[in-house]
Design an enzyme around this catalytic site. Structure first.
Site, PDB file in Angstrom:
ATOM      1  N   GLU A 297      -9.243 -24.830  -7.386  1.00 28.94           N
ATOM      2  CA  GLU A 297      -9.085 -26.283  -7.445  1.00 28.94           C
ATOM      3  C   GLU A 297     -10.403 -26.938  -7.837  1.00 28.94           C
ATOM      4  OE1 GLU A 297      -8.736 -30.271  -4.847  1.00 28.94           O
ATOM      5  OE2 GLU A 297     -10.088 -28.606  -4.399  1.00 28.94           O
TER       6      GLU A 297
ATOM      7  N   ASP B 150      -9.627 -23.702  -2.490  1.00 27.29           N
ATOM      8  CA  ASP B 150      -9.973 -25.106  -2.299  1.00 27.29           C
ATOM      9  C   ASP B 150     -11.422 -25.379  -2.703  1.00 27.29           C
ATOM     10  OD1 ASP B 150      -9.149 -27.700  -0.860  1.00 27.29           O
ATOM     11  OD2 ASP B 150     -11.018 -27.212   0.172  1.00 27.29           O
TER      12      ASP B 150
HETATM   13  C1  NOJ Z   1      -9.271 -30.454  -1.619  1.00 30.92           C
HETATM   14  C2  NOJ Z   1      -7.981 -30.561  -0.877  1.00 30.92           C
HETATM   15  O1  NOJ Z   1      -6.918 -30.546  -1.783  1.00 30.92           O
HETATM   16  C3  NOJ Z   1      -8.052 -31.820  -0.063  1.00 30.92           C
HETATM   17  O2  NOJ Z   1      -6.807 -32.174   0.497  1.00 30.92           O
HETATM   18  C4  NOJ Z   1      -9.095 -31.622   1.005  1.00 30.92           C
HETATM   19  O3  NOJ Z   1      -9.255 -32.808   1.731  1.00 30.92           O
HETATM   20  C5  NOJ Z   1     -10.446 -31.225   0.381  1.00 30.92           C
HETATM   21  N1  NOJ Z   1     -10.337 -30.258  -0.662  1.00 30.92           N
HETATM   22  C6  NOJ Z   1     -11.346 -30.642   1.435  1.00 30.92           C
HETATM   23  O4  NOJ Z   1     -10.889 -29.374   1.820  1.00 30.92           O
END
Ligand code: NOJ
Length: 535
Positions: free
Chosen positions: A265, A202
């Protein structure tokens, strides 16, 4: 060099948002036993791996992206025994399991942060990013949170601010601190030892911040309809050069376990994403590439996105493609259901690992959420910007029964109104359904090396509403032709000098049709044609 036959290159990933997939105990929230019941479906569909959004204990300020214990299961999702059972069932079915790893921040309830905020000399103080107020008072710099307001929260007890890139309930860990790194690498080992096949990391670009915490410059292209976070260019709070070292360390942890995947991500443009592959395979297996989510549904724009990726990735960098996830509007709502079928053909015939978001395979759309039912903190903090993420997180539509077969209780988010017709049971045996289309495409992709590992070769077309390309290996070739508009058009095969037969088409009514020279496409139609003189 990366392994040319790594499973994550050949396979397709299915993203499950655990709260919304299948509830087994009637509390209205999906859980691990529920997912376990549905693993056969994932396999039947033709996916190779499931990625579970966070399942760890969490106060759920950001629905699991605020972790209070990295090595346990939140009771709302089940127990560690449920998790182990899920992994063994997945293994029996030949499915891999990927977990979400959230290393940029913890919950403010995490024992590390509870200790850290106790005093300035607590051993955990430096695990987070604490700073004195600016000389005239106020936050230490001008950084903004993704979810609205300053990225700093003042802690009166110790007289300092802590940094939070997201909610104030999600304090950022200090990745300059080697102890933090070691702790997260131990977390990774904990789950790898339990049999997981890798991680989706993440917010990976945020891990390392500018060591001097310099102010962000303004964004000259900011538009008033954009959330305030976009007022600035994020040149110091993310994507710093030293991040490469952290990612290489993570990769080393994963590589010690063999054929595991490390996926990151980040919404950065492709030229910056390239760096995340690292030097000689010492970075991510691949970063998610969100260009298809960001691009309008126009042949020229999509083609440019695909070709810039093809041009920029070297032989050791493996592409990836995504049409939807739990943070963005669903593809069927962005571009319409008819075009979403053509987008499925695109996603599953491009070179690179596809990731499918649960429910997109049946054409689920965003569900309007009445204000009193809003759950997402993003929408609560930034109303009016259209950034709410509840609409794309609604319960999976399994059948026409109560709550679409998702729960016997009251679902945590409303079920789409069209569920009596838009559901897995209704589409499963319908030879022309979206679900059948996905299944057919996944089956074709898995069966033909040209489609999962082969080259991508663009095919020029005289009409601007079409994108056409060939995927080829030594032994076989497929032409993919996609009509991006509702008007019919012709696709020329002339330059290819070959005829061919349709293997799959969006409308699922042209199987086996033979072409030579020209393919006539109806509005929003896409075809996958196997090329060859003797077909
Ligand atoms: C990206 C995640 O996909 C999202 O859902 C989240 O709110 C943020 N990162 C913070 O972790």
């Amino acid at each position: 060099m990366t392994n040319p036959s790594a499973w994550w290159k050949k396979g397709t990933i299915y993203q499950i948002y655990p709260r919304s997939f299948q509830d087994s105990n009637g509390d209205g929230v999906g859980d691990l036993p529920g997912i376990m019941q549905r693993l056969d479906y994932c396999r039947w569909l033709g996916c190779d791996a499931v990625w579970l959004s966070p399942i760890y204990p969490s106060p759920m300020a950001d629905f699991g992206y605020d972790v209070s214990d990295y090595t346990a299961i939140d009771p709302v999702f089940g127990t560690m025994a449920d998790f182990d059972a899920l992994v063994s069932k997945a293994r029996r079915l030949g499915l891999r399991v990927l977990l979400d790893l959230i290393p940029n921040h913890t919950s403010d309830h995490h024992p590390w942060f509870v200790a850290s905020r106790q005093s300035r000399d607590n051993p955990y103080r430096d695990w987070y990013v604490w700073r004195d107020p600016a000389p005239g008072g106020g936050p230490p710099n001008n950084w903004q949170s993704h979810f609205g307001g300053a990225a700093w929260e003042f802690d009166a007890a110790t007289g300092q601010y802590y940094l939070h890139t997201y909610l104030k309930e999600q304090p950022d860990l200090n990745w300059w601190n080697p102890e933090v790194r070691r702790a997260i690498y131990d977390v990774m080992r904990f789950w790898l030892d339990r049999g997981v096949d890798g991680f989706r990391v993440d917010a990976v670009a945020h891990l390392i911040k500018d060591a001097q915490l310099r102010d962000e410059p303004p964004n000259p292209d900011y538009q008033p309809h954009q959330p305030p976070y976009h007022r600035q260019l994020h040149v110091y709070s993310m994507d710093q050069p030293e991040l490469a070292e952290v990612i290489a360390e993570m990769r080393a942890v994963v590589d010690a376990y063999g054929d595991r995947a490390l996926i990151g991500e980040s919404y950065l443009p492709i030229e910056r994403l390239c760096r995340y592959y690292g030097h000689e395979g010492r970075g991510l297996s691949f970063p998610f590439n969100f260009q298809l989510i960001k691009s309008p549904w126009e042949a020229a724009r999509v083609r440019a996105a695909v070709e810039s990726c093809e041009a920029r990735l070297s032989a050791s960098m493996w592409p990836s493609w995504v049409l939807g996830n739990h943070d963005r509007a669903r593809v069927a709502s962005r571009i319409g259901r008819a075009a979403a079928r053509a987008a499925a053909v695109l996603l599953l015939t491009l070179r690179g690992t596809p990731t499918l978001y649960y429910g997109d395979e049946i054409g689920m759309v965003d569900v309007p959420i009445p204000p009193e039912m809003v759950q997402d903190p993003c929408e609560k903090n930034l109303p009016g910007y259209g950034v709410g993420r509840d609409p794309e997180r609604t319960p999976m539509q399994w059948d026409a029964g109560p709550s679409a077969g998702f729960t016997t209780g009251r679902p945590w988010l409303p079920v789409a109104r069209d569920y009596p017709t838009c559901n897995v049971a209704a589409q499963r045996n319908d030879p022309t359904s979206m679900l059948t289309l996905y299944r057919r495409l996944l089956e074709l992709r898995a069966r033909h090396p040209a489609l999962h590992l082969g080259e991508y070769v663009p095919v020029e077309q005289p009409v601007e509403q079409v994108m056409a390309y060939v995927r080829r290996s030594a032994a076989e070739q497929f032409l993919v032709a996609i009509n991006f508009r509702p008007q019919r058009c012709d696709v020329l095969l002339a330059g290819l000098g070959l005829g061919g037969r349709v293997r799959v088409s969006t409308h699922l009514d042209r199987d086996g049709e033979r072409f030579a020279g020209l393919v006539r496409l109806r509005g929003n139609e896409a075809v996958v044609v196997e090329l060859g003189e003797n077909l």
